[in-house]
Design a protein around this motif. Structure first.
Motif, short mmCIF file in Angstrom:
data_model
loop_
_atom_site.label_atom_id
_atom_site.label_comp_id
_atom_site.label_asym_id
_atom_site.label_seq_id
_atom_site.Cartn_x
_atom_site.Cartn_y
_atom_site.Cartn_z
N LYS A 1 44.52 37.88 76.47
CA LYS A 1 44.58 38.46 75.11
C LYS A 1 44.16 40.03 75.54
N LEU A 2 44.58 40.75 74.91
CA LEU A 2 44.94 42.16 74.65
C LEU A 2 43.40 42.86 74.99
N GLY A 3 42.84 42.99 74.01
CA GLY A 3 41.77 43.83 73.83
C GLY A 3 40.60 43.04 74.93
N SER A 4 40.73 41.45 75.07
CA SER A 4 39.55 41.64 76.35
C SER A 4 40.00 41.72 77.84
N ILE A 5 41.45 42.21 78.31
CA ILE A 5 42.43 42.98 79.01
C ILE A 5 41.70 44.26 79.63
N MET A 6 41.64 45.15 77.97
CA MET A 6 41.82 46.37 77.80
C MET A 6 40.22 46.53 78.14
N LYS A 7 39.18 45.94 77.64
CA LYS A 7 38.14 46.01 78.01
C LYS A 7 37.45 46.70 79.59
N MET A 8 38.30 44.88 79.93
CA MET A 8 37.46 44.56 81.15
C MET A 8 38.69 45.85 82.04
N MET A 9 39.51 46.70 81.95
CA MET A 9 39.99 47.94 82.21
C MET A 9 39.36 48.60 82.23
N GLU A 10 38.43 49.45 81.29
CA GLU A 10 37.23 49.86 80.83
C GLU A 10 36.41 50.07 82.04
N GLU A 11 35.90 48.41 82.38
CA GLU A 11 34.93 48.35 83.28
C GLU A 11 34.77 48.27 84.46
N MET A 12 36.64 48.15 84.47
CA MET A 12 36.50 48.14 86.04
C MET A 12 36.75 49.23 86.79
N LYS A 13 36.14 50.65 86.24
CA LYS A 13 35.95 52.18 86.82
C LYS A 13 34.30 51.81 87.50
N ASN A 14 33.48 51.26 86.74
CA ASN A 14 31.87 51.29 86.95
C ASN A 14 32.35 49.44 87.92
N VAL A 15 32.73 49.46 88.21
CA VAL A 15 32.49 48.31 89.08
C VAL A 15 33.11 48.15 91.01
N ASN A 16 32.01 47.66 91.51
CA ASN A 16 32.25 47.90 92.98
C ASN A 16 33.44 46.76 93.16
N LEU A 17 34.92 47.60 94.28
CA LEU A 17 35.43 46.92 95.29
C LEU A 17 35.49 46.90 96.18
N ASP A 18 35.85 45.59 96.48
CA ASP A 18 35.87 45.62 98.24
C ASP A 18 37.38 45.85 98.56
N GLN A 19 38.31 46.75 99.14
CA GLN A 19 38.94 47.25 99.91
C GLN A 19 39.97 46.94 100.42
N THR A 20 39.04 45.40 101.07
CA THR A 20 39.60 44.97 102.50
C THR A 20 40.47 44.15 102.51
N GLY A 21 40.73 43.35 100.64
CA GLY A 21 42.14 42.39 100.15
C GLY A 21 43.09 43.42 100.27
#
Length: 185
Positions: free
Chosen positions: A120-140
């Motif tokens: 869903k476009l709206g959900s994807i856009m919301k997720m992309m915005e929230e990803m700025k504040n989410v911890n990311l494990d760069q190992t993968g």
């Protein structure tokens, strides 16, 4: 898009799990969007002095494909010689595929195909915005880079000689190629 088998293209498929996102830090809507994504296919065609004509041809072909009625433009962005297009296939409530396409006369062209089920476009856009504040494990991500032959140096930056080796393995002349993959500008 059948370019992945052509000479000069670098391709890889990334399962979403390799991104190492801690989805528990996301809203329910963003978690739903994340769960609707299956994988991301990446396609990259680096440019050098010897393949300028081939680059122009491939760029024109991809632009023609992406202008078809199958894809709807979400947004476009132009900055510092880089042209970006964000497109999708399906309806805004049931996206089958999202495409992020970028080209630059200095870097080449790249396509990221985000494949999933009923995105869903709206959900994807919301997720992309929230990803700025989410911890990311760069190992993968680092492991994927290593799988395609790109090693990181001690500072965690891309080994430019490894990139040149990959390009040479794809039939590209890198003798006079000067690349700076780690520029922070």
């Amino acid at each position: 898009m059948d370019s992945q088998e052509k000479q000069g293209f670098i391709t890889t498929t990334i399962p979403k799990s390799i991104l190492g996102l801690d989805v528990s830090q996301m809203s329910d809507k963003s978690q739903e969007a994340y769960n609707s994504i299956n994988k991301v296919n990446l396609l990259y065609y680096p440019i050098d002095k010897q393949n300028t004509a081939a680059f122009e041809k491939e760029n024109a072909q991809l632009n023609a494909i992406l202008k078809s009625d199958d894809f709807k433009t979400l947004m476009t962005h132009k900055s510092d010689g880089v042209n970006m297009r964000f497109l999708y296939d399906g309806s805004s409530e049931s996206i089958d595929e999202m495409i992020i396409y970028g080209s630059s006369p200095e870097m080449g062209l790249g396509v990221a195909r985000v494949l999933g089920d009923d995105m869903k476009l709206g959900s994807i856009m919301k997720m992309m915005e929230e990803m700025k504040n989410v911890n990311l494990d760069q190992t993968g991500i680092n492991n994927i880079l290593k799988d395609i032959g790109v090693d990181l140096n001690e500072e965690g930056e891309i080994d430019e000689e490894a990139v040149k080796k990959i390009m040479a393995s794809k039939g590209m002349d890198t003798t006079n190629l000067d690349i700076d993959m780690n520029s922070k500008e």
